[in-house]
Write a protein that holds these residues in place. Structure first.
Motif, PDB file in Angstrom:
ATOM      1  N   PHE A 105       0.809  -1.213   0.000  1.00  0.00           N
ATOM      2  CA  PHE A 105       0.000   0.000   0.000  1.00  0.00           C
ATOM      3  C   PHE A 105       0.850   1.274   0.000  1.00  0.00           C
ATOM      4  O   PHE A 105       0.422   2.308  -0.520  1.00  0.00           O
ATOM      5  N   ARG A 106       2.035   1.218   0.583  1.00  0.00           N
ATOM      6  CA  ARG A 106       2.890   2.401   0.598  1.00  0.00           C
ATOM      7  C   ARG A 106       3.593   2.623  -0.747  1.00  0.00           C
ATOM      8  O   ARG A 106       4.224   3.645  -0.960  1.00  0.00           O
ATOM      9  N   THR A 107       3.483   1.647  -1.612  1.00  0.00           N
ATOM     10  CA  THR A 107       4.124   1.742  -2.926  1.00  0.00           C
ATOM     11  C   THR A 107       3.129   2.165  -4.003  1.00  0.00           C
ATOM     12  O   THR A 107       3.452   2.923  -4.914  1.00  0.00           O
ATOM     13  N   ILE A 108       1.891   1.674  -3.892  1.00  0.00           N
ATOM     14  CA  ILE A 108       0.876   1.932  -4.920  1.00  0.00           C
ATOM     15  C   ILE A 108       0.252   3.311  -4.725  1.00  0.00           C
ATOM     16  O   ILE A 108      -0.048   3.720  -3.607  1.00  0.00           O
ATOM     17  N   VAL A 109       0.070   3.998  -5.826  1.00  0.00           N
ATOM     18  CA  VAL A 109      -0.574   5.311  -5.786  1.00  0.00           C
ATOM     19  C   VAL A 109      -1.938   5.215  -6.464  1.00  0.00           C
ATOM     20  O   VAL A 109      -2.030   4.892  -7.646  1.00  0.00           O
ATOM     21  N   ALA A 110      -2.983   5.472  -5.727  1.00  0.00           N
ATOM     22  CA  ALA A 110      -4.331   5.450  -6.301  1.00  0.00           C
ATOM     23  C   ALA A 110      -4.518   6.654  -7.208  1.00  0.00           C
ATOM     24  O   ALA A 110      -3.938   7.717  -6.989  1.00  0.00           O
ATOM     25  N   LYS A 111      -5.331   6.490  -8.233  1.00  0.00           N
ATOM     26  CA  LYS A 111      -5.616   7.601  -9.148  1.00  0.00           C
ATOM     27  C   LYS A 111      -6.352   8.700  -8.378  1.00  0.00           C
ATOM     28  O   LYS A 111      -7.232   8.428  -7.573  1.00  0.00           O
ATOM     29  N   SER A 112      -5.984   9.915  -8.653  1.00  0.00           N
ATOM     30  CA  SER A 112      -6.565  11.047  -7.937  1.00  0.00           C
ATOM     31  C   SER A 112      -8.023  11.274  -8.319  1.00  0.00           C
ATOM     32  O   SER A 112      -8.423  11.067  -9.461  1.00  0.00           O
ATOM     33  N   THR A 113      -8.813  11.711  -7.342  1.00  0.00           N
ATOM     34  CA  THR A 113     -10.200  12.119  -7.594  1.00  0.00           C
ATOM     35  C   THR A 113     -10.355  13.620  -7.335  1.00  0.00           C
ATOM     36  O   THR A 113     -11.452  14.110  -7.111  1.00  0.00           O
ATOM     37  N   ASP A 114      -9.240  14.341  -7.349  1.00  0.00           N
ATOM     38  CA  ASP A 114      -9.265  15.789  -7.173  1.00  0.00           C
ATOM     39  C   ASP A 114      -9.097  16.463  -8.531  1.00  0.00           C
ATOM     40  O   ASP A 114      -8.099  16.268  -9.229  1.00  0.00           O
ATOM     41  N   ALA A 115     -10.081  17.242  -8.945  1.00  0.00           N
ATOM     42  CA  ALA A 115     -10.089  17.830 -10.289  1.00  0.00           C
ATOM     43  C   ALA A 115      -8.894  18.741 -10.552  1.00  0.00           C
ATOM     44  O   ALA A 115      -8.324  18.720 -11.654  1.00  0.00           O
ATOM     45  N   ASP A 116      -8.500  19.535  -9.556  1.00  0.00           N
ATOM     46  CA  ASP A 116      -7.359  20.435  -9.747  1.00  0.00           C
ATOM     47  C   ASP A 116      -6.072  19.652  -9.969  1.00  0.00           C
ATOM     48  O   ASP A 116      -5.254  19.988 -10.823  1.00  0.00           O
ATOM     49  N   PHE A 117      -5.908  18.596  -9.175  1.00  0.00           N
ATOM     50  CA  PHE A 117      -4.716  17.762  -9.323  1.00  0.00           C
ATOM     51  C   PHE A 117      -4.715  17.074 -10.688  1.00  0.00           C
ATOM     52  O   PHE A 117      -3.688  17.009 -11.373  1.00  0.00           O
ATOM     53  N   ILE A 118      -5.867  16.564 -11.096  1.00  0.00           N
ATOM     54  CA  ILE A 118      -5.975  15.873 -12.390  1.00  0.00           C
ATOM     55  C   ILE A 118      -5.599  16.817 -13.523  1.00  0.00           C
ATOM     56  O   ILE A 118      -4.853  16.442 -14.439  1.00  0.00           O
ATOM     57  N   TYR A 119      -6.085  18.062 -13.456  1.00  0.00           N
ATOM     58  CA  TYR A 119      -5.752  19.022 -14.516  1.00  0.00           C
ATOM     59  C   TYR A 119      -4.263  19.367 -14.503  1.00  0.00           C
ATOM     60  O   TYR A 119      -3.590  19.304 -15.534  1.00  0.00           O
ATOM     61  N   ASP A 120      -3.738  19.712 -13.323  1.00  0.00           N
ATOM     62  CA  ASP A 120      -2.354  20.169 -13.226  1.00  0.00           C
ATOM     63  C   ASP A 120      -1.332  19.088 -13.555  1.00  0.00           C
ATOM     64  O   ASP A 120      -0.323  19.343 -14.206  1.00  0.00           O
ATOM     65  N   VAL A 121      -1.604  17.862 -13.105  1.00  0.00           N
ATOM     66  CA  VAL A 121      -0.614  16.799 -13.236  1.00  0.00           C
ATOM     67  C   VAL A 121      -0.861  15.868 -14.431  1.00  0.00           C
ATOM     68  O   VAL A 121       0.072  15.451 -15.104  1.00  0.00           O
ATOM     69  N   GLU A 122      -2.149  15.583 -14.715  1.00  0.00           N
ATOM     70  CA  GLU A 122      -2.446  14.585 -15.743  1.00  0.00           C
ATOM     71  C   GLU A 122      -2.840  15.152 -17.107  1.00  0.00           C
ATOM     72  O   GLU A 122      -2.622  14.505 -18.130  1.00  0.00           O
ATOM     73  N   LEU A 123      -3.434  16.347 -17.133  1.00  0.00           N
ATOM     74  CA  LEU A 123      -3.953  16.881 -18.396  1.00  0.00           C
ATOM     75  C   LEU A 123      -3.157  18.054 -18.955  1.00  0.00           C
ATOM     76  O   LEU A 123      -3.044  18.205 -20.176  1.00  0.00           O
ATOM     77  N   LYS A 124      -2.634  18.867 -18.102  1.00  0.00           N
ATOM     78  CA  LYS A 124      -1.907  20.049 -18.551  1.00  0.00           C
ATOM     79  C   LYS A 124      -0.719  19.625 -19.409  1.00  0.00           C
ATOM     80  O   LYS A 124       0.090  18.794 -19.002  1.00  0.00           O
ATOM     81  N   GLY A 125      -0.638  20.176 -20.585  1.00  0.00           N
ATOM     82  CA  GLY A 125       0.468  19.813 -21.478  1.00  0.00           C
ATOM     83  C   GLY A 125       0.103  18.736 -22.481  1.00  0.00           C
ATOM     84  O   GLY A 125       0.804  18.530 -23.470  1.00  0.00           O
ATOM     85  N   LYS A 126      -1.034  18.049 -22.246  1.00  0.00           N
ATOM     86  CA  LYS A 126      -1.494  17.032 -23.199  1.00  0.00           C
ATOM     87  C   LYS A 126      -2.400  17.667 -24.241  1.00  0.00           C
ATOM     88  O   LYS A 126      -3.027  18.698 -23.983  1.00  0.00           O
ATOM     89  N   ASN A 127      -2.483  17.033 -25.418  1.00  0.00           N
ATOM     90  CA  ASN A 127      -3.450  17.521 -26.396  1.00  0.00           C
ATOM     91  C   ASN A 127      -4.846  17.066 -25.981  1.00  0.00           C
ATOM     92  O   ASN A 127      -5.004  16.244 -25.066  1.00  0.00           O
ATOM     93  N   LEU A 128      -5.861  17.592 -26.640  1.00  0.00           N
ATOM     94  CA  LEU A 128      -7.238  17.345 -26.226  1.00  0.00           C
ATOM     95  C   LEU A 128      -7.624  15.873 -26.356  1.00  0.00           C
ATOM     96  O   LEU A 128      -8.302  15.323 -25.487  1.00  0.00           O
ATOM     97  N   ARG A 129      -7.177  15.221 -27.423  1.00  0.00           N
ATOM     98  CA  ARG A 129      -7.546  13.815 -27.601  1.00  0.00           C
ATOM     99  C   ARG A 129      -6.950  12.945 -26.503  1.00  0.00           C
ATOM    100  O   ARG A 129      -7.616  12.041 -25.987  1.00  0.00           O
ATOM    101  N   SER A 130      -5.706  13.213 -26.122  1.00  0.00           N
ATOM    102  CA  SER A 130      -5.084  12.449 -25.031  1.00  0.00           C
ATOM    103  C   SER A 130      -5.821  12.670 -23.721  1.00  0.00           C
ATOM    104  O   SER A 130      -5.963  11.759 -22.903  1.00  0.00           O
TER     105      SER A 130
END
Length: 291
Positions: A132-157
């Motif tokens: 459990f200390r190794t696995i990172v669950a996917k975030s359910t925080d919209a700000d985090f998702i935008y800043d870390v997962e979507l920012k810099g990606k194209n729209l289709r990605s």
């Protein structure tokens, strides 16, 4: 799944502190160090269970979501496809509020392991903490998702990330159950609306929505004229909502509602269509053989 009506959802999205394991934490992942931690608890099951809770609570919100349970328990179990995670979650969530508090987790974990010896209890906690200390669950925080997962990606990605949030069983397609479960998070409950949307997405009418079908409909419906960053912020809100829903195991229902009946009818249609296609292929093969 239209961009414009989603702005009303942004204000209602819960904002959690972004303190994920992915960004590092003070807890050791070394098995030997974890063993020493456990021994310092001197068999105190409350303290040991709390360590597990903290290890699971990736966003440090003080409670566990279905996404934290699913992502981390899947990494813990080698046979996760046969596990009913919704039932596991419901067992811990004793007050049925959709989240697992620290008190609920500790109480249920200790009760579930009440018959095991101190040594066995410590072994179980040790094994779980390492993972459990190794696995990172996917975030359910919209700000985090935008800043870390979507920012810099194209729209289709970015739309692909939304698709993955709906594809709970990771098959690469979205089925009727996943579609209905996730749209319910947006308040889409009416059977006729659900069926209309489903048929619009499932362009080839084969009973599943592929990644390409999802993109095609989304881009046509929302229009590519929308500013990419504005669209991605709306997508982040949707992804956060959808990750808070888990559709792999059919949730228990007291009665079959209209939505369930529609889904069953759609599934029956696809099954009959497939059987007819197979029958036609067999007939064609038989004709060719005789010829």
């Amino acid at each position: 799944l239209v961009v414009s009506p989603l702005h009303s959802l942004i204000s209602s999205t819960h904002h959690c502190p972004i303190l994920l394991k992915a960004m590092g934490n003070k807890f050791s992942k070394d098995p030997q160090e974890i063993y020493k931690e456990i021994k310092k608890c001197k068999g105190d099951r409350q303290k040991l269970a709390k360590k597990l809770f903290v290890a699971l609570d990736d966003d440090r919100s003080g409670y566990l979501t279905i996404r934290e349970i699913v992502d981390q328990f899947e990494g813990y179990s080698k046979s996760h496809h046969s596990i009913d995670y919704q039932t596991i979650f419901d067992n811990y969530d004793t007050n049925n509020d959709g989240i697992i508090s620290e008190a609920e987790f500790i109480e249920f974990y200790i009760e579930a392991n009440r018959h095991v010896t101190r040594n066995e209890f410590e072994k179980r906690v040790h094994k779980a903490l390492i993972i459990f200390r190794t696995i990172v669950a996917k975030s359910t925080d919209a700000d985090f998702i935008y800043d870390v997962e979507l920012k810099g990606k194209n729209l289709r990605s970015s739309v692909n990330v939304l698709f993955d949030a709906m594809d709970d069983d990771e098959t690469g397609t979205i089925d009727t159950r996943e579609f209905q479960s996730h749209l319910s998070a947006l308040g889409v409950q009416e059977a006729d609306k659900l069926e209309t949307l489903w048929r619009a997405y499932d362009e080839d009418n084969d009973g599943m929505i592929t990644r390409s079908e999802f993109w095609e409909f989304w881009s046509k419906r929302n229009g590519l004229g929308v500013k990419p960053e504005k669209a991605k912020r709306s997508l982040a809100v949707l992804i956060a909502k959808f990750r808070s829903v888990y559709a792999r195991v059919q949730r228990r229902e007291k009665k079959r509602g209209e939505v369930t009946k529609v889904l069953e009818r759609l599934d029956t249609e696809y099954k009959l269509k497939n059987e007819e296609e197979q029958k036609a292929l067999r007939g064609k093969a038989a004709v060719e053989t005789r010829a």
